[in-house]
Motif scaffolding. Structure first.
Motif, short mmCIF file in Angstrom:
data_model
loop_
_atom_site.label_atom_id
_atom_site.label_comp_id
_atom_site.label_asym_id
_atom_site.label_seq_id
_atom_site.Cartn_x
_atom_site.Cartn_y
_atom_site.Cartn_z
N ARG A 8 -1.83 10.32 2.88
CA ARG A 8 -2.74 10.23 1.75
C ARG A 8 -2.01 9.66 0.53
NH1 ARG A 8 -5.47 10.69 5.38
NH2 ARG A 8 -7.14 12.19 5.84
N PHE A 9 -2.70 8.79 -0.20
CA PHE A 9 -2.16 8.24 -1.43
C PHE A 9 -2.43 9.20 -2.59
CE2 PHE A 9 -3.45 4.43 1.08
CZ PHE A 9 -2.18 3.94 1.33
N ASN A 10 -1.61 9.09 -3.63
CA ASN A 10 -1.88 9.93 -4.80
C ASN A 10 -3.03 9.35 -5.61
OD1 ASN A 10 -0.87 7.97 -6.66
ND2 ASN A 10 1.22 8.74 -6.39
N SER A 11 -3.47 10.10 -6.61
CA SER A 11 -4.67 9.71 -7.36
C SER A 11 -4.47 8.42 -8.15
CB SER A 11 -5.09 10.85 -8.30
OG SER A 11 -4.04 11.16 -9.20
N ILE A 12 -3.24 8.19 -8.65
CA ILE A 12 -2.96 6.96 -9.41
C ILE A 12 -3.12 5.74 -8.50
CG2 ILE A 12 -1.15 5.68 -10.61
CD1 ILE A 12 -0.01 8.39 -11.51
N PHE A 68 0.85 -1.18 0.00
CA PHE A 68 0.00 0.00 0.00
C PHE A 68 0.90 1.24 0.00
CE2 PHE A 68 -3.12 -2.87 2.43
CZ PHE A 68 -3.71 -3.30 1.25
N ASP A 69 1.49 1.47 -1.17
CA ASP A 69 2.52 2.49 -1.29
C ASP A 69 2.51 3.03 -2.72
OD1 ASP A 69 5.21 3.66 -0.17
OD2 ASP A 69 5.75 2.80 -2.11
N ASP A 70 2.62 4.34 -2.86
CA ASP A 70 2.55 4.95 -4.19
C ASP A 70 3.59 4.39 -5.15
OD1 ASP A 70 0.44 6.68 -3.50
OD2 ASP A 70 1.81 8.23 -2.77
N PHE A 82 -6.39 1.02 -6.30
CA PHE A 82 -7.10 0.33 -5.22
C PHE A 82 -8.60 0.26 -5.51
CE2 PHE A 82 -3.59 1.87 -2.16
CZ PHE A 82 -2.82 0.75 -2.45
N ASN A 83 -9.15 1.33 -6.04
CA ASN A 83 -10.59 1.33 -6.36
C ASN A 83 -10.91 0.36 -7.49
OD1 ASN A 83 -11.75 3.14 -4.46
ND2 ASN A 83 -10.80 4.85 -5.55
N ASN A 84 -9.97 0.16 -8.40
CA ASN A 84 -10.17 -0.85 -9.45
C ASN A 84 -10.16 -2.26 -8.87
OD1 ASN A 84 -10.57 0.67 -11.82
ND2 ASN A 84 -8.37 1.07 -12.00
N ILE A 85 -9.32 -2.48 -7.85
CA ILE A 85 -9.33 -3.77 -7.14
C ILE A 85 -10.73 -4.02 -6.57
CG2 ILE A 85 -8.52 -4.94 -5.05
CD1 ILE A 85 -6.31 -5.07 -6.93
N VAL A 86 -11.27 -3.00 -5.93
CA VAL A 86 -12.59 -3.13 -5.31
C VAL A 86 -13.67 -3.38 -6.36
CG1 VAL A 86 -14.35 -1.89 -3.98
CG2 VAL A 86 -11.94 -1.74 -3.31
#
Length: 367
Positions: free
Chosen positions: A111-115, A68-70, A120-124
């Motif tokens: 906070r993570f960057n948008s990429i 969980f790292d940019d 992560f949202n694509n994983i979900v």
């Protein structure tokens, strides 16, 4: 144990040489073979496989590591995953955040960057989950507004043969006959090499003072000759040779962790030496080098023990904790006074996770 229709489960690992990575890989495979006895388990190394047709499987699991790292997402995962083509669930299991700053301000404002967030949202969106190895990682993921976040623990937590095993308390210092000490992690900063080595040697000397009649096993978890830390490692190794201290290099396999099986106590810098010891019901004191170790102790409810000066944790220069050896001695005296009872709570926690929390997460995987 779940009994479902035959599934094809793909476990993706990213082991290179560090024994801890291979421990994650081995434990994850055994867990899936235990819970999914009637399914077919495949494993691949993500570093060695350039193109994978994930749709040939029913579910894909990526386990362990500071994923969980940019940087990791950009360099390692995005080239591997094309979510326009993937039609099956992808899950992350027991992953964590990375960084040196363990302050509450840094944790709650990370906070993570948008990429990264898009990844992560694509994983979900695949129906997948984001499984966290520790409570701090879980907090960060939730604070970034992510869904399907689970606290799963690290796959290496779970040694199936030792679940429910009674813990034989270490009653006093004289009961500690053999101690494992693990080495500091890699540093890419050459200016830190000697500083970290001398700090480690001071820890060895302190342990020898506290336990003068105990034998020591020292482990280099990624070997002595490494890409970044050879200078540090060789300074330590020369001291060990001069003092006839046993050495083991835990590289390219999880098997050599078995050297730990007959120790009474682990004290050291490596998170997976800590986890392996606890999974074998061996008390362990972890010296925290960054947020990975800090998060692990926070999750287990064990005392924090920073290797570095907490006032310098966000600086580029490594500044060692000048009271580290005094803190180690104080902590050992406390455990000695309480018959190491704190570890009974840790072992009960591991059993609880195995029977309850993992069951909940695995039930999501087989929907």
């Amino acid at each position: 144990m779940f009994i479902k229709n035959m599934k094809k489960i793909l476990l993706v690992n990213f082991s290179i040489s560090n024994g801890g990575d291979y421990l994650i890989e081995e434990r994850m495979k055994k867990l899936f073979e235990y819970y999914f006895k009637y399914d077919t388990i495949y494993t691949i190394n993500g570093y060695k496989t350039k193109e994978i047709d994930f749709n040939n499987y029913d579910v894909v699991i990526l386990g362990g590591g500071p994923y969980f790292d940019d940087r990791i997402v950009k360099e390692l995962f995005i080239p591997l995953f094309d979510f326009d083509k993937i039609k099956i669930p992808v899950h992350l299991f027991g992953c964590g955040i990375y960084g040196n700053n363990c302050s509450k301000h840094a944790i709650f404002n990370k906070r993570f960057n948008s990429i990264t967030l898009d990844f992560f949202n694509n994983i979900v969106k695949t129906g997948g989950t984001l499984g966290c190895r520790d409570v701090i990682t879980y907090t960060v993921m939730k604070n970034n507004g992510l869904n399907n976040v689970y606290l799963t623990g690290c796959p290496a937590w779970f040694d199936i043969d030792n679940i429910d095993r009674d813990f034989s308390f270490v009653r006093n210092k004289s009961s500690v006959k053999r101690i494992a000490i693990s080495d500091p992690g890699l540093t890419k900063n050459q200016d830190e090499q000697r500083t970290r080595a001398l700090q480690t040697i001071s820890v060895i000397k302190k342990i020898n003072t506290i336990f003068p009649d105990s034998a020591i096993l020292f482990s280099f978890n990624n070997g002595i000759e490494t890409k970044y830390s050879s200078e540090c490692n060789n300074i330590i190794f020369n001291y060990l040779k001069e003092n006839n201290i046993e050495v083991v290099e835990l590289v390219n396999s999880a098997k050599l962790f078995s050297k730990y099986n007959n120790v009474d106590l682990h004290i050291g810098f490596r998170v997976h030496s800590h986890i392996y010891s606890l999974s074998k019901r061996i008390p362990s004191i972890l010296i925290e080098e960054d947020i990975r170790g800090f998060g692990m102790n926070e999750t287990f409810g064990l005392p924090h023990l920073l290797s570095f000066d907490e006032n310098m944790m966000n600086k580029n220069t490594y500044s060692p904790n000048e009271t580290l050896c005094l803190e180690i001695e104080s902590l050992i005296n406390y455990f000695d006074y309480t018959n190491y009872f704190s570890f009974q709570n840790v072992f009960s926690y591991l059993d609880y996770f195995f029977y309850n929390v993992l069951n909940k997460w695995f039930s999501v995987l087989i929907r």
